[in-house]
Structure formats: C-alpha cells, structure tokens
Scaffold this motif. Sequence first.
Motif, mmCIF file in Angstrom:
data_model
loop_
_atom_site.group_PDB
_atom_site.id
_atom_site.type_symbol
_atom_site.label_atom_id
_atom_site.label_comp_id
_atom_site.label_asym_id
_atom_site.label_seq_id
_atom_site.Cartn_x
_atom_site.Cartn_y
_atom_site.Cartn_z
ATOM 1 N N TRP A 72 -63.335 99.610 -25.212
ATOM 2 C CA TRP A 72 -63.501 99.065 -23.866
ATOM 3 C C TRP A 72 -62.112 98.697 -23.355
ATOM 4 C CZ3 TRP A 72 -63.347 93.614 -22.212
ATOM 5 C CH2 TRP A 72 -63.702 93.460 -20.858
ATOM 6 N N ILE A 73 -61.725 99.269 -22.221
ATOM 7 C CA ILE A 73 -60.380 99.051 -21.682
ATOM 8 C C ILE A 73 -60.528 98.422 -20.302
ATOM 9 C CG2 ILE A 73 -58.150 100.109 -21.188
ATOM 10 C CD1 ILE A 73 -59.046 102.494 -22.879
ATOM 11 N N PRO A 74 -60.467 97.107 -20.225
ATOM 12 C CA PRO A 74 -60.690 96.431 -18.937
ATOM 13 C C PRO A 74 -59.492 96.575 -18.007
ATOM 14 C CG PRO A 74 -60.095 94.827 -20.614
ATOM 15 C CD PRO A 74 -60.211 96.152 -21.321
ATOM 16 N N TRP A 75 -59.749 96.397 -16.707
ATOM 17 C CA TRP A 75 -58.669 96.315 -15.728
ATOM 18 C C TRP A 75 -57.958 94.974 -15.919
ATOM 19 C CZ3 TRP A 75 -56.862 93.246 -11.876
ATOM 20 C CH2 TRP A 75 -55.985 93.828 -10.957
ATOM 21 N N PRO A 76 -56.629 94.871 -15.832
ATOM 22 C CA PRO A 76 -55.690 95.899 -15.392
ATOM 23 C C PRO A 76 -55.091 96.735 -16.516
ATOM 24 C CG PRO A 76 -54.565 93.803 -15.457
ATOM 25 C CD PRO A 76 -55.979 93.523 -15.860
ATOM 26 N N ALA A 77 -55.522 96.510 -17.778
ATOM 27 C CA ALA A 77 -54.992 97.336 -18.867
ATOM 28 C C ALA A 77 -55.282 98.812 -18.607
ATOM 29 C CB ALA A 77 -55.596 96.902 -20.191
ATOM 30 N N VAL A 93 -47.333 91.458 -15.766
ATOM 31 C CA VAL A 93 -48.490 92.352 -15.812
ATOM 32 C C VAL A 93 -48.606 93.154 -14.527
ATOM 33 C CG1 VAL A 93 -51.011 92.437 -15.917
ATOM 34 C CG2 VAL A 93 -49.750 90.956 -17.491
ATOM 35 N N ALA A 94 -48.351 92.501 -13.389
ATOM 36 C CA ALA A 94 -48.429 93.207 -12.115
ATOM 37 C C ALA A 94 -47.390 94.324 -12.049
ATOM 38 C CB ALA A 94 -48.220 92.230 -10.955
ATOM 39 N N HIS A 95 -46.216 94.062 -12.600
ATOM 40 C CA HIS A 95 -45.151 95.072 -12.596
ATOM 41 C C HIS A 95 -45.431 96.184 -13.595
ATOM 42 C CE1 HIS A 95 -41.179 96.839 -12.381
ATOM 43 N NE2 HIS A 95 -41.041 96.689 -13.686
ATOM 44 N N ASP A 96 -45.948 95.831 -14.779
ATOM 45 C CA ASP A 96 -46.187 96.810 -15.846
ATOM 46 C C ASP A 96 -47.472 96.448 -16.585
ATOM 47 O OD1 ASP A 96 -46.091 98.699 -17.854
ATOM 48 O OD2 ASP A 96 -44.511 97.685 -18.990
ATOM 49 N N PRO A 97 -48.632 96.862 -16.069
ATOM 50 C CA PRO A 97 -49.887 96.501 -16.732
ATOM 51 C C PRO A 97 -50.036 97.106 -18.123
ATOM 52 C CG PRO A 97 -50.278 98.050 -14.932
ATOM 53 C CD PRO A 97 -48.856 97.596 -14.817
ATOM 54 N N TYR A 98 -49.198 98.098 -18.463
ATOM 55 C CA TYR A 98 -49.272 98.675 -19.813
ATOM 56 C C TYR A 98 -48.849 97.650 -20.873
ATOM 57 C CZ TYR A 98 -49.175 102.254 -23.442
ATOM 58 O OH TYR A 98 -49.437 102.989 -24.565
ATOM 59 N N VAL A 99 -48.208 96.554 -20.440
ATOM 60 C CA VAL A 99 -47.837 95.512 -21.381
ATOM 61 C C VAL A 99 -49.078 94.951 -22.075
ATOM 62 C CG1 VAL A 99 -47.939 93.582 -19.727
ATOM 63 C CG2 VAL A 99 -46.391 93.464 -21.678
ATOM 64 N N LEU A 100 -50.228 94.978 -21.399
ATOM 65 C CA LEU A 100 -51.467 94.516 -22.013
ATOM 66 C C LEU A 100 -51.911 95.443 -23.128
ATOM 67 C CD1 LEU A 100 -53.392 93.501 -18.769
ATOM 68 C CD2 LEU A 100 -52.278 91.970 -20.424
ATOM 69 N N VAL A 101 -51.697 96.749 -22.956
ATOM 70 C CA VAL A 101 -52.028 97.708 -24.009
ATOM 71 C C VAL A 101 -51.122 97.479 -25.210
ATOM 72 C CG1 VAL A 101 -52.193 100.151 -24.596
ATOM 73 C CG2 VAL A 101 -52.822 99.375 -22.300
ATOM 74 N N ARG A 102 -49.829 97.298 -24.952
ATOM 75 C CA ARG A 102 -48.889 97.052 -26.049
ATOM 76 C C ARG A 102 -49.240 95.765 -26.793
ATOM 77 N NH1 ARG A 102 -45.034 99.139 -22.225
ATOM 78 N NH2 ARG A 102 -44.532 97.020 -21.544
ATOM 79 N N ARG A 114 -55.427 100.287 -15.790
ATOM 80 C CA ARG A 114 -54.477 100.791 -14.799
ATOM 81 C C ARG A 114 -53.157 101.171 -15.452
ATOM 82 N NH1 ARG A 114 -50.724 98.428 -11.075
ATOM 83 N NH2 ARG A 114 -51.274 96.308 -11.716
ATOM 84 N N GLY A 115 -52.707 100.341 -16.402
ATOM 85 C CA GLY A 115 -51.471 100.642 -17.111
ATOM 86 C C GLY A 115 -51.582 101.892 -17.965
ATOM 87 N N LEU A 116 -52.723 102.046 -18.641
ATOM 88 C CA LEU A 116 -52.917 103.225 -19.489
ATOM 89 C C LEU A 116 -52.997 104.493 -18.646
ATOM 90 C CD1 LEU A 116 -53.388 104.444 -22.258
ATOM 91 C CD2 LEU A 116 -55.823 103.873 -22.042
ATOM 92 N N ILE A 117 -53.709 104.425 -17.526
ATOM 93 C CA ILE A 117 -53.821 105.589 -16.634
ATOM 94 C C ILE A 117 -52.444 105.977 -16.102
ATOM 95 C CG2 ILE A 117 -54.706 106.356 -14.393
ATOM 96 C CD1 ILE A 117 -57.214 104.568 -15.046
ATOM 97 N N ALA A 118 -51.652 104.990 -15.703
ATOM 98 C CA ALA A 118 -50.313 105.285 -15.185
ATOM 99 C C ALA A 118 -49.447 105.939 -16.261
ATOM 100 C CB ALA A 118 -49.656 104.001 -14.682
ATOM 101 N N ARG A 119 -49.543 105.444 -17.510
ATOM 102 C CA ARG A 119 -48.760 106.026 -18.597
ATOM 103 C C ARG A 119 -49.188 107.469 -18.861
ATOM 104 N NH1 ARG A 119 -45.855 104.305 -23.128
ATOM 105 N NH2 ARG A 119 -45.108 102.729 -21.650
ATOM 106 N N ARG A 120 -50.484 107.712 -18.906
ATOM 107 C CA ARG A 120 -50.970 109.069 -19.173
ATOM 108 C C ARG A 120 -50.640 110.013 -18.023
ATOM 109 N NH1 ARG A 120 -54.921 110.124 -22.655
ATOM 110 N NH2 ARG A 120 -54.284 112.254 -22.142
#
Length: 321
Positions: free
Chosen positions: A214-219, A23-32, A221-227
């Motif tokens: 509702w998109i909690p941290w760190p998800a 998760v620390a390396h790729d927080p977008y994994v939480l979105v997936r 953070r991953g979504l923002i980085a992807r966008r």
Amino acid sequence: MKRGGKIAATTVVVAALGIGAVVAHDPYVLVRAHFERQRVRAGLGHAQVEAADHRWTYAFGDDAPADAPLVVMLHGFTGSKENWYPLAERLRGHYRLLIPDLPGWGESERKPGADYGFVAQAARVEAYIRMLSPGTPVVLLGHSMGGGIAALVAARHPREVARVGLLDAAGVRFQDNPFGRDVLAGKNPFAVSDRASLARYIDTVFHRPEAKPWIPWPASRGLIARRRADAGFEQAVLDRIGRGDESFLPGDEAAAIDQPALLLWCRQDRVIDHSALELYAAKMPQAAKVLLDDCGHMSLMERPDAVAAAVVALIQQGQPR
C-alpha cells in the motif's frame, strides 16, 4: 503557557513545517524513509563500495559466524535491494548477506550512456564479488533480471560462485504471455507514469492481495515521479535484456553451470511464465526445482518462508548434517 512550553511547542511546529517543506519538494523522501525502516527492522547494515568503475550501495548482514556461507542477492528489473529484505530477515544470523542495488538502479551509481544489460552487469557483479569475498566463492541468488545476471556469473566465473539460485529468472524464451509480447513489441509493461499505471504495475508483479504494498499519497507521488524520470533508462535496459541479442544468453549459457543450483518459480507469475523453469532445468539437470503456488512474480516477497526453506536446502546440499 510557560515560556519553556511555548519554546517547545514552537520548535515542534517549526520542525513539522520543515519536514512538510522537504516532503513537498521531494515526496520520494517518504519512500526512502520507508526503505530505511525496512532495513533496520531486518537487522541489516548499510555501506558503499567502488567496484567495476561504479559506486555500489548495499545492505549487509554480518551477525552470522565468520565461516558461514556468504549469500549475495541480485534484484530484478525496476527492483532494488529492498525486495530481498523479507528473505534476509529469515536468513540473517545463519548466513552472511550482501544485498546490493545493481549499478544503474536504486542508490547505486548510474552513468549516462553506460551498458546495463546482462553481459555488462555480470562482469560488474563478478568484480563486486571478488572485491567483497576475495578467494571465497559465494552463494549467488538472482531474481528476474538478476536471475539472468546470476546465471551468466555462475556460468562464466565458477571460481566465484559455489552455488546459484535462480528465482523467476529472465533469460529464456518462455511461453508467450501479455508481458512478454509487450516487451517484444518494444513496450515497457512495467512503465509507471500515473496512479493507474502504478496500480497496474503492482497488480502485474504480485498475485496475493495481502502481499501488495500500500503506497499512500504523497509517497505515491514521489514514486511515480521517480519512475517517470527513469522511463528512458528502463527502455534502454529492456532493449538489451528483453529484445536484444543477449535476451536469451543466460539460458544459452546455463548449460555451463555445474554448481549445485536452485530453480524456483511461482505458478501465477504473470511476468516470467513458469514454463521458464523447465527451460532452465533442461540446461541444468543438477538443479533442484521448486514451483510454488499462490504467488506471482515476487516470490521472495510473497512467499519468503518457502523461498528461505529452498535456499537453505540449496546451501546445505551435499554438506554433512
């Protein structure tokens, strides 16, 4: 503590540390992971196919009778197949479903420098339909950008499309609103680069507070980085569908749509103003018109029961009861 208990506890700790590192390396994994839970809850399968020189990833529902109509759903700009899952939950078992990530978006393939505007995507969608429903026309639904694509596919390839539904669809010169003015000025009103712009994006596309995700941290953070990474791609697509030569092509060609059709909007849509409904209706007099209240641009997520009822009416139109 017994030896077995120590081993079990150590295993749990190691697993937790491993998950934390991922998760620390790729927080977008939480979105997936969240998307995967949504797909499973909706009772949908997951597959890939090569069509129109792209790898498509799509969700599907095949637990309806083999002769049931096949419904294909196209998502909008910055959207993904997951946007359709609330509607899919209401349709599965009655109809067969195909819900792709359009090429360039979500989990589907994106090719550097490729054209992902209305015309190019319509050609790809037609190839996708021919591959997965050879010889049998489909019910084609499109939301926002996907609505503009669906309009072109229905107009240009009537043998592939038995019925078409346009939900909050792009492709016509609707009444001016802040979103439209920003697009014409060269901006991306959907751009996300930080928490504030993510909140603004959600507030723009959703109307009902209880419908806003509702998109909690760190998800988050991953979504923002992807966008943020997709910013250039999003601008390139907007250059074609929002302010280029083909911006209003779907509306221009909608007059060639003779199939039974549905036009569905929300009155509080702050993206594609509901004046677009009547602009499309002027070209498609056969279309049923549905204007919902108390929802914004994401009708398919905010009012899935009402949208499902309208889609069922479209499918059953002209069929014996």
